[in-house]
Design a protein around this motif. Structure first.
Motif, PDB file in Angstrom:
ATOM      1  N   HIS B 223       0.827  -1.205   0.000  1.00 38.76           N
ATOM      2  CA  HIS B 223       0.000   0.000   0.000  1.00 38.76           C
ATOM      3  C   HIS B 223       0.867   1.262   0.000  1.00 38.76           C
ATOM      4  CE1 HIS B 223      -3.460  -2.500   0.852  1.00 38.76           C
ATOM      5  NE2 HIS B 223      -2.828  -3.022   1.875  1.00 38.76           N
ATOM      6  N   ALA B 224       0.585   2.176  -0.923  1.00 29.27           N
ATOM      7  CA  ALA B 224       1.352   3.424  -1.010  1.00 29.27           C
ATOM      8  C   ALA B 224       1.297   4.210   0.300  1.00 29.27           C
ATOM      9  CB  ALA B 224       0.833   4.281  -2.166  1.00 29.27           C
ATOM     10  N   LYS B 225       0.234   4.058   1.063  1.00 32.98           N
ATOM     11  CA  LYS B 225       0.108   4.802   2.321  1.00 32.98           C
ATOM     12  C   LYS B 225       1.198   4.417   3.337  1.00 32.98           C
ATOM     13  CE  LYS B 225      -3.283   1.696   4.545  1.00 32.98           C
ATOM     14  NZ  LYS B 225      -2.234   0.909   5.223  1.00 32.98           N
ATOM     15  N   ILE B 227       4.335   4.108   2.546  1.00 32.47           N
ATOM     16  CA  ILE B 227       5.618   4.734   2.179  1.00 32.47           C
ATOM     17  C   ILE B 227       6.009   5.859   3.137  1.00 32.47           C
ATOM     18  CG2 ILE B 227       6.848   6.066   0.386  1.00 32.47           C
ATOM     19  CD1 ILE B 227       5.492   4.331  -1.720  1.00 32.47           C
ATOM     20  N   THR B 241       6.254   0.948  -3.964  1.00 26.79           N
ATOM     21  CA  THR B 241       5.228  -0.075  -4.155  1.00 26.79           C
ATOM     22  C   THR B 241       5.646  -0.924  -5.354  1.00 26.79           C
ATOM     23  OG1 THR B 241       3.969   1.394  -5.600  1.00 26.79           O
ATOM     24  CG2 THR B 241       3.309   1.316  -3.288  1.00 26.79           C
TER      25      THR B 241
END
Lengths: 347, 347
Positions: B223-225, B227, B241
């Motif tokens: 999930h990019a969140k 990062i 990702t």
């Protein structure tokens, strides 16, 4: 001339589905009018079809050689490679180098060299012009055709000092003895499970060469008749029978053969399920367990070692390691008796 | 007094079938009137039932807590251990040490210490006097009863400086960060696949601590969140990702995050199938791939590396390594922010 470098793993030849590697691909490109600068084109002499695949082809064809031939041509036509759609497996090929891409010209290889591919046919672009003969007894198909080796594709030049079938028998298991050669250190206590089989015999030889005067090699065999063979060829210090699927009993047997001590290195060469704990228990804390057996279950090994609190390093046997073909063929050159045993057993 | 030393792996308590270890056994001896000199007897406070097992029990009982209770009592009565006959899995227990066998008296452990077992309930002799309460939301069963830890059975003393549930969340994956701590060397380029998960976060922290000024840690997240979380906590040099089940595309992504270079060490912490090639391709020849994921397929890893001619060492993630509990709990003490993240996410 523009240098055209393609993916070293061959993904540029994958037609469908996109994004995967050649092995899982359903179809790869076998148009050889373009050969990339990091590819090798080979005139194929024969395919050695994987045993599981050939058996399936034979059964589906009811043993009819014409039907087997038609099916092989159909598969290669559809897939661009000889990968049995039922078993998923391939095999290997023997051929003569026809063209070496400019980017690979520094390799110790020249046009006309006779090589065996050491990567699976299940990922090798192949085009068959015609099938010349099918040898049902040895799963071999003589063809006229061509194949591509990718930059990452491994192969071995066929030696001139031994027969093709002897070389192929050894190359078939080249990973194991080469890994053993790299792992075994002087003073090591080494247990080889499945020491009476093809890869086990070769591993034993490498281990004996390397443990030195203070090390010890114990070979575990399935058949008692293999004990005098191993001992007679000086392939281990002691050979014992024992069933690695019964780990507690097995532990006692192999420790007894090692002065009551655990082992620094355990090499599992036996293609039998449920040998994970039999391989783990005899290894000392901080030691190394090398699973060459394809019957190894990842989860059973990981959870099994935790369950008994064993701090051992467990290695997934990689069929490839640098110089594996050279190391393995060299064993047969070095040891006349081992070569004779291989000629009797595996040719 | 005669010293009575039993099998350190607990085979002396196996009732049937004979010759196997406690984990695959159908019934083990939970008569604690005899405690051997290399066993530890524990007064059990609670069982943490394995999630797969608890879900199965709940479904079979239609959610009826009385039926779940009866089933747990029946299983332990029949098997002498809390091993779900359908899932085969166990869980762990928390308890207070009641008796330490004479042969184990030199351990850093005393009667009354509160410990968590780090070996599975599926191999742990257990007797339940009564079930006090079942907490369905956290798969926990408070009981009055006793259990035995064998000489090889690993455990951790529960620390006084953190809550039980925080300690358990970390101990649950203790193998991975402790292995990372032992593997990562200064200057290493490390890729952690599944860096946003529990074991991935802990592995990242150890890797960052150890690679030094010339090393590099790349974290791959789903999930990019995750990062900004990884970057904000300084758990890697770069987070990206990418889908490891698409190896060719994945290779490009992670190499781009590493200045175009391959990695010395790849740690796979993501419990997703078909990530073998995504882990192998980014690793340099001579490098190391460490599979902590239980979704790893042994054959896919072994044949896959061979198919692309990668001379990498592939390690089966062992859930145990020396000092794994201490190393993992220490991370949460050392890093306030990581501890806070764990408290928010996993308690």
């Amino acid at each position: 001339m523009t240098v055209r470098i393609a993916c070293k793993y061959g993904s540029h030849r994958v037609l469908k589905p996109k994004g995967v590697l050649p092995q899982p691909a359903l179809q790869i490109d076998n148009d050889f009018s373009t050969v990339y600068d990091n590819e090798i084109l080979v005139d194929v002499i024969a395919l050695n079809i994987d045993s599981a695949s050939f058996t399936q082809l034979e059964e589906a064809a009811g043993g009819d050689i014409k039907k087997i031939e038609a099916k092989i041509l159909e598969i290669v036509e559809q897939r661009g490679k000889m990968q049995n759609p039922i078993t998923g497996s391939g095999g290997m090929f023997i051929g003569k180098v026809a063209k070496i891409g400019a980017a690979l010209k520094d390799r110790d290889l020249k046009v006309g060299d006779k090589i065996a591919s050491l990567v699976s046919l299940s990922l090798t672009p192949l085009k068959i012009k015609k099938i010349k003969k099918i040898h049902q007894d040895i799963d071999r198909v003589e063809i006229e055709g061509q194949a591509i080796l990718f930059e990452s594709g491994i192969y071995a030049k066929l030696p001139e000092d031994m027969t093709e079938s002897l070389a192929l028998a050894a190359l078939d298991v080249a990973g194991a003895p080469a890994q053993a050669a790299k792992l075994v250190r002087p003073g090591d206590r080494v247990l080889i499970i499945g020491a009476g089989g093809k890869s086990g015999l070769l591993c034993c030889y490498e281990a004996m060469k390397r443990v030195g005067p203070t090390g010890r090699v114990v070979g575990n065999v399935h058949h008692a008749k293999d004990i005098p063979i191993l001992m007679g060829l000086n392939l281990c210090h002691e050979a014992v029978t024992g069933d690695a699927t019964k780990p507690v009993e097995f532990l006692d047997i192999v420790k007894n053969a090692n002065g009551g001590k655990e082992f620094d290195l355990v090499i599992n060469c036996v293609n039998v399920s449920n040998c994970e704990m039999g391989s783990i228990l005899p290894c000392r804390d901080g030691g190394l367990v090398y699973f060459f057996s394809m019957a190894t279950n990842f989860t059973k090994a990981a959870l099994g070692a935790e369950g008994v609190g064993k701090d051992v390093t467990m290695i997934v046997g990689n069929g490839y390691t640098k110089d594996h073909a050279e190391i393995t063929l060299w064993e047969l050159r070095e040891n006349e008796k081992l070569r004779k045993l291989f000629e009797e057993r595996y040719m």
